[in-house]
Design an enzyme around this catalytic site. Structure first.
Site, PDB file in Angstrom:
ATOM      1  N   TYR A  70      10.674  11.300  33.995  1.00 17.55           N
ATOM      2  CA  TYR A  70      10.908  11.486  32.554  1.00 17.55           C
ATOM      3  C   TYR A  70      12.404  11.495  32.233  1.00 17.55           C
ATOM      4  CZ  TYR A  70       5.972  12.650  31.586  1.00 17.55           C
ATOM      5  OH  TYR A  70       4.601  12.612  31.432  1.00 17.55           O
ATOM      6  N   HIS A  81       1.282  10.575  39.694  1.00 13.72           N
ATOM      7  CA  HIS A  81       1.530  10.042  38.346  1.00 13.72           C
ATOM      8  C   HIS A  81       0.793   8.707  38.152  1.00 13.72           C
ATOM      9  CE1 HIS A  81       4.867  10.048  35.045  1.00 13.72           C
ATOM     10  NE2 HIS A  81       3.673   9.882  34.540  1.00 13.72           N
ATOM     11  N   SER A  94      -1.217  13.819  24.635  1.00 13.09           N
ATOM     12  CA  SER A  94      -1.207  13.065  23.363  1.00 13.09           C
ATOM     13  C   SER A  94      -2.206  13.666  22.382  1.00 13.09           C
ATOM     14  CB  SER A  94      -1.571  11.595  23.597  1.00 13.09           C
ATOM     15  OG  SER A  94      -0.415  10.832  23.727  1.00 13.09           O
ATOM     16  N   GLY A 122      -2.140  12.415  19.068  1.00 12.15           N
ATOM     17  CA  GLY A 122      -2.167  10.946  19.004  1.00 12.15           C
ATOM     18  C   GLY A 122      -0.756  10.409  18.829  1.00 12.15           C
ATOM     19  N   ARG A 123       0.172  10.948  19.636  1.00 13.25           N
ATOM     20  CA  ARG A 123       1.598  10.578  19.541  1.00 13.25           C
ATOM     21  C   ARG A 123       2.118  10.729  18.117  1.00 13.25           C
ATOM     22  NH1 ARG A 123       1.313   5.651  23.841  1.00 13.25           N
ATOM     23  NH2 ARG A 123       1.359   6.980  25.644  1.00 13.25           N
ATOM     24  N   GLY A 124       1.546  11.687  17.413  1.00 13.97           N
ATOM     25  CA  GLY A 124       2.064  12.013  16.079  1.00 13.97           C
ATOM     26  C   GLY A 124       1.231  11.446  14.945  1.00 13.97           C
TER      27      GLY A 124
HETATM   28  N1  LIG Z   1       1.875  10.216  26.095  1.00 10.71           N
HETATM   29  C1  LIG Z   1       1.633   9.933  27.369  1.00 10.71           C
HETATM   30  O1  LIG Z   1       1.417   8.752  27.734  1.00 10.71           O
HETATM   31  C2  LIG Z   1       1.585  11.042  28.410  1.00 10.71           C
HETATM   32  C3  LIG Z   1       1.089  10.720  29.636  1.00 10.71           C
HETATM   33  C4  LIG Z   1       1.002  11.714  30.615  1.00 10.71           C
HETATM   34  C5  LIG Z   1       1.452  12.976  30.332  1.00 10.71           C
HETATM   35  N2  LIG Z   1       1.954  13.284  29.102  1.00 10.71           N
HETATM   36  C6  LIG Z   1       2.430  14.643  28.895  1.00 10.71           C
HETATM   37  O2  LIG Z   1       1.832  15.189  27.731  1.00 10.71           O
HETATM   38  C7  LIG Z   1       2.862  15.627  26.833  1.00 10.71           C
HETATM   39  C8  LIG Z   1       2.386  15.467  25.437  1.00 10.71           C
HETATM   40  O3  LIG Z   1       2.065  14.086  25.186  1.00 10.71           O
HETATM   41  P1  LIG Z   1       2.624  13.355  23.917  1.00 10.71           P
HETATM   42  O4  LIG Z   1       4.100  13.258  23.956  1.00 10.71           O
HETATM   43  O5  LIG Z   1       1.872  12.103  23.737  1.00 10.71           O
HETATM   44  O6  LIG Z   1       2.235  14.443  22.786  1.00 10.71           O
HETATM   45  P2  LIG Z   1       2.105  14.391  21.233  1.00 10.71           P
HETATM   46  O7  LIG Z   1       2.544  15.710  20.747  1.00 10.71           O
HETATM   47  O8  LIG Z   1       0.726  13.940  20.882  1.00 10.71           O
HETATM   48  O9  LIG Z   1       3.125  13.243  20.744  1.00 10.71           O
HETATM   49  C9  LIG Z   1       4.487  13.473  20.535  1.00 10.71           C
HETATM   50  C10 LIG Z   1       4.891  12.701  19.302  1.00 10.71           C
HETATM   51  O10 LIG Z   1       4.193  13.269  18.194  1.00 10.71           O
HETATM   52  C11 LIG Z   1       5.085  13.779  17.231  1.00 10.71           C
HETATM   53  N3  LIG Z   1       4.590  15.080  16.753  1.00 10.71           N
HETATM   54  C12 LIG Z   1       3.969  16.049  17.497  1.00 10.71           C
HETATM   55  N4  LIG Z   1       3.684  17.107  16.725  1.00 10.71           N
HETATM   56  C13 LIG Z   1       4.125  16.834  15.479  1.00 10.71           C
HETATM   57  C14 LIG Z   1       4.108  17.527  14.235  1.00 10.71           C
HETATM   58  N5  LIG Z   1       3.568  18.741  14.125  1.00 10.71           N
HETATM   59  N6  LIG Z   1       4.642  16.913  13.141  1.00 10.71           N
HETATM   60  C15 LIG Z   1       5.185  15.660  13.242  1.00 10.71           C
HETATM   61  N7  LIG Z   1       5.245  14.957  14.383  1.00 10.71           N
HETATM   62  C16 LIG Z   1       4.716  15.535  15.492  1.00 10.71           C
HETATM   63  C17 LIG Z   1       6.405  13.946  17.928  1.00 10.71           C
HETATM   64  O11 LIG Z   1       7.430  13.793  16.956  1.00 10.71           O
HETATM   65  P3  LIG Z   1       8.761  14.707  16.988  1.00 10.71           P
HETATM   66  O12 LIG Z   1       9.483  14.299  18.217  1.00 10.71           O
HETATM   67  O13 LIG Z   1       9.434  14.353  15.705  1.00 10.71           O
HETATM   68  O14 LIG Z   1       8.330  16.139  17.033  1.00 10.71           O
HETATM   69  C18 LIG Z   1       6.376  12.831  18.969  1.00 10.71           C
HETATM   70  O15 LIG Z   1       6.785  11.599  18.395  1.00 10.71           O
HETATM   71  C19 LIG Z   1       4.072  14.760  27.206  1.00 10.71           C
HETATM   72  O16 LIG Z   1       5.286  15.360  26.807  1.00 10.71           O
HETATM   73  C20 LIG Z   1       3.940  14.679  28.698  1.00 10.71           C
HETATM   74  O17 LIG Z   1       4.454  15.854  29.284  1.00 10.71           O
HETATM   75  C21 LIG Z   1       1.995  12.337  28.151  1.00 10.71           C
END
Ligand SMILES: NC(=O)c1ccc[n+]([C@@H]2O[C@H](COP(=O)([O-])OP(=O)(O)OC[C@H]3O[C@@H](n4cnc5c(N)ncnc54)[C@H](OP(=O)(O)O)[C@@H]3O)[C@@H](O)[C@H]2O)c1
Length: 384
Positions: A54, A115, A194, A197-199
């Protein structure tokens, strides 16, 4: 915050991840992110996820945050990629773990995860390394990340994974059919990621899609074509249901993930306000009849997408590519990912084309129209 008891640990039902530090959503200030992680801990989050890939210093940032509270948190990190390629050989796993321990400034990792898969190394060899790390007290347990259902089954055949990660949210529900029941049967902790849903499930996206979405959102199929419209309809449903419980759409969406029986729902926002909002997904329940109604709605939405998306795929393959090469690139990613989802192409058949496309993204020479057109032609041959 609610906590789940698992393997003698108390785990907050909402966890925080550090993927954003890799720049996947756009540039991130490390010291500002560190403050968000500290705030997450103040809000009761005690499960933190990261990976050795990361971005530079990602594990160090988390290590600094958790050092003063190490015994109160559950730390998860991942291994599998060395110098850009998969490496799950015995020696690579052992030395990667030692390096992660140093960067995290700790003498043990709670959960050490594979991973990505390494097709050249037998699973037995990797499991051997994980077992030795456990025996030496360097890790408490191990698990798997992006290796799919078959991968999890194979790791379970040769070893005893404690946890398995899966992308699970109201617009990505596939694990409900395979990974989740398997975890349930085998007492493997399901870690959803996620969960917003990535936001997209936050309700903060406009009807009119922004053509310049930053980072991965610019190419993630969730933010394109029929999927974008579908996700916004899901947000409307979450909004309507959330109002009944005085919750925001994303809090309702996170609660829905938790209602599927996962051990922990991981989110990864980069502001204190966003993590405060997301923590509001914990500590309450959606009534059974509302869950049933929501699931019915999500099922209908999926069926609607099943009808709409094949037509989108065909249009994207039969029309000339967009003049905006970035757009053309995202369209081809969309075609690949959704055609696999709709069984219009087999994953192993389409994967070499996907890898070729992916390499173009990081090529120093940039995107070239002729090369993208070749990919489009190849995809037409496979899919149409
Ligand atoms: N995504 C993957 O492919 C993946 C794969 C394996 C493991 N993971 C692990 O799981 C963790 C979470 O996954 P993720 O990053 O996909 O999580 P997520 O919280 O679903 O997505 C993050 C995105 O959503 C936005 N977001 C989240 N909460 C928000 C809110 N309340 N209001 C507005 N925007 C919001 C963030 O924007 P802002 O930055 O503006 O807050 C960011 O762009 C990762 O950090 C990682 O450790 C992820």
């Amino acid at each position: 915050m609610r906590y789940n008891q698992f393997e003698g640990k108390e785990i907050s039902e909402i966890g925080m991840g550090c993927y954003a530090l890799s720049g996947v959503y756009g540039p991130v200030d490390r010291s500002a992110y560190k403050k968000v992680l500290e705030h997450a801990a103040e809000l009761g989050i005690n499960f933190f996820d990261t990976a050795d890939t990361y971005g530079p210093k990602a594990e160090e940032v988390l290590g600094e945050v958790v050092a003063p509270i190490r015994d109160e948190v559950v730390l998860q990190t991942k291994v599998g990629i060395k110098e850009g390629t998969a490496d799950l050989s015995y020696d690579a796993v052992i030395s990667a773990c030692d390096n992660s321990l140093k960067r995290l400034d700790t003498d043990y990792i709670d959960y050490y995860l594979i991973h990505f898969a390494d097709p050249d190394i037998p699973v037995k060899e990797t499991i051997g390394a994980l077992k030795d790390l456990k025996q030496d007290g360097k890790i408490d347990g191990y698990g798997v990340g992006h290796i799919g259902f078959e991968g999890l089954k194979e790791y379970s055949r040769y070893g005893s994974p404690s946890v398995a990660m899966m992308e699970l949210n109201a617009v990505s529900r596939k694990p409900i059919d395979d990974l989740l029941p398997f975890c349930d049967e085998n007492k493997i902790g399901a870690i959803a990621f996620s969960v917003t849903g990535r936001g997209i499930l936050t309700g903060k996206f406009r009807r009119e899609r922004d053509p310049k979405l930053p980072g991965i959102k610019g190419i993630d199929p969730l933010f394109q074509h029929a999927r974008y419209g579908s996700a916004l309809r899901v947000v409307d449903k979450m909004k309507e249901l959330g109002e009944k419980y005085d919750k925001t759409p994303v809090q309702t969406a996170i609660r829905w993930v938790l209602s599927r029986g996962v051990l922990c729902a991981l989110t990864g926002p980069s502001s204190k306000e966003h993590i405060e909002e997301n923590v509001g997904g914990s500590g309450w329940d959606i009534y059974e009849e509302d869950l049933e109604d929501l699931d019915e709605f999500l099922q209908e939405e999926e069926e609607r997408l099943n009808k709409e998306e094949p037509a989108v795929i065909e249009r994207l393959l039969r029309s000339p590519l967009s003049d905006d090469l970035q757009r053309a690139y995202s369209d081809l990613v969309y075609v690949i990912e959704t055609s696999v989802d709709h069984s219009l192409a087999k994953e192993d058949e389409i994967m070499p084309t996907f890898q070729r496309l992916w390499r173009m993204r990081s090529s120093e020479k940039g995107l070239k129209r002729e090369k993208l057109e070749m990919v489009q032609k190849e995809l037409s041959r496979i899919i149409l």
